[in-house]
Each structure stands twice: as C-alpha cells, then as structure tokens.
Design an enzyme around this catalytic site. Structure first.
Site, short mmCIF file in Angstrom:
data_model
loop_
_atom_site.label_atom_id
_atom_site.label_comp_id
_atom_site.label_asym_id
_atom_site.label_seq_id
_atom_site.Cartn_x
_atom_site.Cartn_y
_atom_site.Cartn_z
N GLY A 155 0.85 -1.13 -0.30
CA GLY A 155 -0.01 0.00 0.12
C GLY A 155 0.83 1.29 -0.08
O GLY A 155 2.21 1.18 -0.08
N ASN A 156 0.22 2.45 0.12
CA ASN A 156 0.98 3.70 0.28
C ASN A 156 0.34 4.55 1.53
O ASN A 156 -0.62 4.25 1.91
CB ASN A 156 1.09 4.29 -0.99
N ARG A 157 0.93 5.49 1.63
CA ARG A 157 0.65 6.37 2.90
C ARG A 157 -0.34 7.57 2.66
O ARG A 157 -0.81 8.17 3.51
CB ARG A 157 1.93 7.28 3.22
#
Ligand code: CTP
Length: 433
Positions: free
Chosen positions: A230-232
């Site tokens: 995922g990412n932030r």
C-alpha cells in the site's frame, strides 16, 4: 469510428446486418447489441459472424470481449458496468428502431440492453424508425419521435415505398444501409455545440451543473489474504477537493481507495481497494464527468500471484521475494478516451530536486491538462498532514505556486485553476460543455 449498432425487432433487421458489413468494410469498428425481439428476425450468430465480435442481448450477460471493439486489445479486467460498449462508442445507431423501442426511449425506460445503452450514451444517438406506415403515422409514434428529436437524438426519416407486409405501400421503410452508415459517420464527426465560457453563478456556485469525478486515498495490492502493498495516502486532499466542489454546486462522485476519514456530505461515494478496482470504477464513471481530479495514489505494481490464504512465516511456503507486475496507468488510459471539453487533473508526489521538471514531463506523457505537484521529501506537508504546499503545472501556462496552506484552501485554489482551464478551452474553440 467505434459504431455501436442497436437492433430492435422488425423485418428490416436484415438491413442492420448489411450496415454492419459496410461499416466494417469502410474501416470502422462495430459492435452489435440486440433486443430479444430482434433475434426472431436476425439471430446473433449472423451479426457475430459479420462483426467478428460477440453480440449481446441482455444487460446481465457478461461481454466476452470486455467492452472492447474488434481489433482492440482485450482489457485486462472485466468492466463493472454492462455499459462499457456504449461508453466507448463514437456513435450509437439504433436501426431498425421499432415503434415499441421508440416508445420506451421516449419514456426513458431501460428494460433491455438497447434502451439501457441509449439512456447511458454520451455519444450521438441516431434512431432509424422502421415499421408499418399506420404505426409510424400514429400520433403516439410521432409524439415520441418529436420528443426524441427535441432531446438531441438524430431521427432519420424512413423511406416511402413497398413495406414488408404483403402488398402494402407507404412510409416506414428503413433507409438503405449506405444511408444509415453515412448518417452515423456524419454524427460521429460533428463537434458538440459551442458553449459560453463558464461565468461564476451567484453565491460562488460556479460549479453548478458540472459533474466532478474525484479519486482519493491509496490503493492496496494483496500479497496474501491479510497482507498488501500500500502507500501512505490518507485521502485528505481528495476529500477537501470533494467538499470544495460540492460547496460550489458541483455534482460530485468520489471514488475512495481505503480511506478511513469520513467523506463530506452531499457527494456520491464509491469504494474500491485495488488499482484494478479503481480503474474499473473510473472507467464506468469517466464518460459522464466534466472534470476529473485524480488525487488517488495508485500502485504502479502489484504482486503477480496473490495468495488466497495467509502465507506462513516458516516452512516451504515462506516467501523470500514477491514477484511484481505493473498495473495499468489509469489516468493515461482515461485521457486517451477523453471527450472534448473534459478537464483532467493529475497529482504527483515527487521527491526532492527536479520535482517540477519530472511532473511537467508526466503531464505531457499522460495527456492531461494540469498536474498538482507536491514535494514528499518534506515532513511538514503532504501525506497525512492537514496542510499542503503545491505547484500547479499546466500545458502552457506559468507554474502556479501555492504557499503552505490548509488542504481545504489548496482545494479552492485548484478548483479556481480548473475554471481558468475551462474558460481558456472555451475561448480557444475546444468546446466546453
Ligand atoms: N496514476 C494512475 N495510475 C497509475 C499510477 C498513477 O492513474 N497506475 C495517476 C495518479 O492518480 C496521479 C498521476 O497518475 O494523478 C501521477 O501519479 P504518479 O504515481 O506520480 O505517476 P506515475 O506515472 O506512476 O509516475 P512515477 O513513475 O513517477 O511513479
């Protein structure tokens, strides 16, 4: 052109077959959809044989070609919507259009694939009535045709002469295939009517009547049943844009990828998780929007073989590497299918020196109108922060730097810039709706 041919019930359905053949010979890409009644006159196999593509009859039938037209690559993902064919069409020709189909179109009914596609079409729609002359001249049919013409559909005049019922003459003959094709070609090349530059509405509701599609959050690509890449991205910037656009009167659709924050009231929310789901949702919604604000952080790669169960840490299954494959570039794909007048804005999180040059190249590569750049090397702005400091790049205008401000204020500035782009497009003659 991509021609979607809708065939309804009538003996003249055989002329639709010939129209499809002529269109293909002229180099057009043709897909056919049929009403159930039309299959009594010409079966799906005949159309499939001529077009080299599956023929659909029901809105519940999966399309083996996944919404593609013959010769186009098969999309990697099954579209969510059964409307993919009409969304991608340059023109939708309903020939023959029976009295019954015309009545349903006039009423806005969506009871089969042909009528549903007409309701969802954003491309020019042509109806070619064909029926017995008494049915054609009946005041109900005439009123329906007048209504459809008033709504901007192209209504072709039927011809006079011998009708299908033995010995009868009169008006109601379907035009010849070459005429049908010429009408389709003409409609497909006609630009939409020019519209004046948008003027701010009273109370600052300068987005009223505009449909804004916004993506927000970050996609997650499963490794196994519990883990993902995922990412932030928290979705804050996208939510701020949605709130600001809705306040200014826009009809907002918000596609959220894994956003925990509460979306603003009064906007339509669709939820997705992976890049592929986000791509499908965008494809289904894009044709209907005037403005796309692509704020979501979309994964560029995903595990090539996600596992349906939870991987164990030890033992023979324990992975030492995760093989990745690229995902689709959603924004570029949408830009390829843009309508005249649509404004597309991308968002780029760039790291450190050279950020603007990289983003300017990205803007050109993706074929979009503007890109909003922020520097993710700075801890005080960007991800998970309520503030942002961005630069808006456009194709030809000067970069617009927006000093550090709350994301809600940055959203207002981005929307202002979108209005400038719309006005500039209208002034330069690329018509904006
Ligand atoms: N984007 C997209 N689909 C992808 C990746 C990105 O639609 N698979 C969109 C993002 O939503 C954003 C814009 O493209 O609006 C720019 O995203 P970014 O990740 O910076 O672009 P990339 O093409 O992935 O470039 P880079 O190689 O720098 O990651």
């Amino acid at each position: 052109m991509r021609l979607l041919l809708g065939v309804s019930g009538g003996i003249a359905a055989y002329k639709a077959l010939e129209t499809a053949r002529l269109a293909i010979r002229a180099g057009h890409l043709v897909r056919v959809i049929q009403t159930p009644a039309s299959r009594r006159f010409v079966g799906a196999a005949a159309f499939a044989g001529i077009t080299g593509a599956p023929v659909l009859c029901s809105e519940f039938e999966p399309d083996p070609a996944r919404g593609s037209y013959p010769g186009e690559p098969l999309p990697a993902h099954v579209p969510i919507s059964h409307l993919a064919l009409v969304e991608r069409a340059d023109v939708y020709l309903i020939a023959p259009a029976s009295a019954n189909t015309l009545a349903k179109l006039a009423a806005g009914a969506a009871d089969n694939l042909v009528t549903t596609a007409a309701l969802a079409a954003t491309c020019p729609v042509i109806v070619a009535p064909a029926m017995n002359s008494r049915m054609y001249l009946h005041s109900a049919t005439q009123a329906n045709l007048a209504l459809l013409a008033g709504r901007g559909l192209v209504v072709l005049e039927p011809g006079e002469g011998e009708l299908a019922s033995h010995g009868e003459r009169g008006i109601g003959r379907l035009p010849e295939p070459a005429e049908l094709l010429a009408a389709a070609e003409q409609a497909a090349t006609q630009a939409p009517a020019p519209a004046p530059a948008p003027a701010p509405a009273p109370g600052g509701r300068d987005f009223s009547g505009l449909r804004v599609l916004i993506t927000a959050g970050g996609t997650r690509e499963p490794i196994d049943s519990v883990r993902f890449i995922g990412n932030r991205s928290s979705g804050r910037m996208g939510l701020a844009l949605a709130a600001a656009a809705a306040r200014r009167g826009a009809e907002v659709t918000l596609i959220l990828a894994n956003v925990a924050l509460t979306p603003p009231a009064g906007v339509r929310v669709l939820r997705v998780s992976t890049a592929a789901e986000l791509a499908d949702a965008c494809r289904a919604e894009f044709a209907a929007c005037d403005i796309l604000l692509m704020a979501a952080a979309v994964a560029d790669f995903r595990p090539a073989a996600p596992v349906a169960h939870k991987l164990l840490k030890t033992g023979p299954q324990a992975p030492s590497t995760v093989a990745l494959e690229p995902t689709e570039d959603v924004l570029s794909a949408l830009a390829e299918r843009r309508r005249t007048g649509q404004i597309l804005v991308g968002f780029a999180a760039e790291h450190g020196a050279g950020a603007l040059a990289r983003a300017q190249a990205k803007l050109a590569r993706k074929g979009i109108d503007a890109i909003v750049v922020n520097d993710v090397s700075r801890a005080d702005i960007g991800f998970e922060s309520d503030a942002n400091e961005v630069t808006i790049l456009t194709r030809d205008g000067d970069p617009e730097q927006i000093a550090r401000a709350a994301k809600s204020d940055v959203a207002v500035r981005i929307l202002d810039r979108v209005q400038h782009l719309r006005a500039a497009a209208a002034a330069s003659g690329s018509h904006v709706h």
